[in-house]
Design an enzyme around this catalytic site. Structure first.
Site, PDB file in Angstrom:
ATOM      1  N   SER A 202      -5.666   8.579  -1.290  1.00 64.00           N
ATOM      2  CA  SER A 202      -6.419   7.315  -1.301  1.00 64.00           C
ATOM      3  C   SER A 202      -7.547   7.253  -2.317  1.00 64.00           C
ATOM      4  CB  SER A 202      -6.984   7.044   0.091  1.00 64.00           C
ATOM      5  OG  SER A 202      -5.955   6.620   0.961  1.00 64.00           O
TER       6      SER A 202
ATOM      7  N   LYS B 162      -7.409   4.282  -4.480  1.00 60.75           N
ATOM      8  CA  LYS B 162      -8.036   2.990  -4.183  1.00 60.75           C
ATOM      9  C   LYS B 162      -9.270   2.714  -5.047  1.00 60.75           C
ATOM     10  CE  LYS B 162      -6.476   2.711   0.655  1.00 60.75           C
ATOM     11  NZ  LYS B 162      -5.788   3.993   0.851  1.00 60.75           N
TER      12      LYS B 162
ATOM     13  N   SER C  35     -10.682   3.134   3.789  1.00 63.58           N
ATOM     14  CA  SER C  35      -9.372   3.529   3.264  1.00 63.58           C
ATOM     15  C   SER C  35      -8.240   2.748   3.933  1.00 63.58           C
ATOM     16  CB  SER C  35      -9.166   5.032   3.436  1.00 63.58           C
ATOM     17  OG  SER C  35      -8.457   5.568   2.353  1.00 63.58           O
TER      18      SER C  35
END
Length: 357
Positions: free
Chosen positions: A136, A139, A193
């Site tokens: 993640s 992101k 997340s």
């Protein structure tokens, strides 16, 4: 002869009369025997417990049972059998042998990098040029593409079936049909997340998700992130890869945007989903720790990547960027950040770098 027949008839009558009583007694005896068998079968119980293989352990447990309406105390023997735990899935770093690299700080992360934010000087590194899955942390690039595209943060986006993770079946608090502003989607993607939020951000880019992923890779090349490649906006795929050196460059670029700094470091926030308030928290507990001054951060985890952390912080008046990849243990990445902080605090100005391998 007549007397004999009479006696024989009386005997037969007596036998006939006694037969039902004998049958009843036999039935009761069988019932008691069956109950005893049932009770005996309950005395041995197998309990499976996780752990290394070992000899079965036996103990006596007191039980209260009801027999024919009456409570009765019995003692049962319980045997627990150890079941060997399955070995953890090796990460991509493990498969590359990076977990065998030792460093002076005994970090639990296979990859580490610390940069001086002001001059990009490398203060510490360990396997920092190896491209690995980044989970993640992806992101952060998603956020960078969104803010630099100047998309409307007040536009309502809808979570659809396309945003549901059917590869790793990750959980999400956002139901299909939920509507959030683009700003709120970005907020919880960076802070908590949220995978469906990150997916929705990518889908709602001009040209859809394929065009968004192209923009992510284009931005990576623009920043000189030559070991980086993206295939989605959430980081759920192991094909999202980057080196720690590349992630240091990403952090430098993301720090130029106040919205990314704020959204990624908020300890918690309440956002509206379809008009209903929902509270989300940060996946990095250090942001709520008053002993830390954190200006940007993103965590990540999938099995192939291990625990990951990208973070900017200030230590002894010096702004630094830390990257930890392929860390083992839920709290190991933040523990490594703590070890690195103590090391930086103890350094003398004349000796500010220590390559870690």
């Amino acid at each position: 002869m007549a007397k004999f027949k009479l006696a024989l008839g009386v005997l037969a009558s007596l036998l006939f009369a006694l037969a039902p009583a004998a049958a009843v007694h036999a039935k009761e005896a069988n019932g008691k025997s069956s109950a005893a068998k049932k009770q005996n079968t309950k005395k041995i119980k197998v309990v499976l417990r996780k752990g290394a293989a070992a000899a079965p352990r036996e103990k006596t447990v007191r039980r209260v049972v009801t027999v024919r309406g009456k409570r009765k105390v019995v003692y049962q023997k319980v045997t627990s059998v150890a079941v060997p735990m399955a070995a953890p899935m090796p990460t991509m770093g493990d498969l590359a042998g990076l977990n065998l690299t030792r460093d002076p700080l005994d970090l639990k992360s296979s990859v580490a990098l610390v940069l001086d934010q002001n001059n990009a000087e490398v203060l510490f590194e360990k396997n920092s040029n190896v491209a690995l899955p980044i989970a993640s942390i992806t992101k952060m690039m998603t956020g960078l593409v969104v803010v630099e595209a100047r998309q409307d943060m007040e536009e309502l986006l809808t979570v659809t079936d396309e945003d549901v993770d059917r590869a790793k079946f990750s959980s999400s608090r956002l139901k299909v049909g939920s509507q959030l502003t683009r700003g709120n989607m970005l907020h919880i993607a960076l802070m908590s997340s949220e995978n469906r939020a990150a997916s929705a951000l990518g889908r709602n880019y001009p040209g859809g998700l394929p065009a968004f992923v192209d923009a992510m890779n284009s931005k990576a090349r623009q920043l000189g992130m030559m070991d980086t490649h993206y295939v989605d906006s959430s980081g759920l795929s192991k094909m999202n890869v980057a080196s720690a050196r590349d992630l240091g460059k990403l952090a430098m670029a993301a720090l130029q945007h106040p919205l990314l700094r704020q959204y990624s470091t908020d300890p918690k926030a309440i956002v509206e989903a379809s008009g209903q308030p929902m509270q989300f928290g940060n996946t990095n507990h250090l942001v709520a720790n008053p002993g830390w001054d954190i200006g940007l951060q993103k965590t990540g985890f999938i099995n192939e990547a291990g625990r990951c952390l990208l973070m900017q912080t200030v230590i002894e008046g010096r702004a630094v960027i830390m990257v930890f990849l392929d860390s083992k243990g839920k709290q190991s990445r933040t523990a490594d950040a703590g070890r690195m902080r103590k090391w930086l605090e103890a350094l003398k100005p004349a000796n500010m770098s220590l390559p870690g391998g």
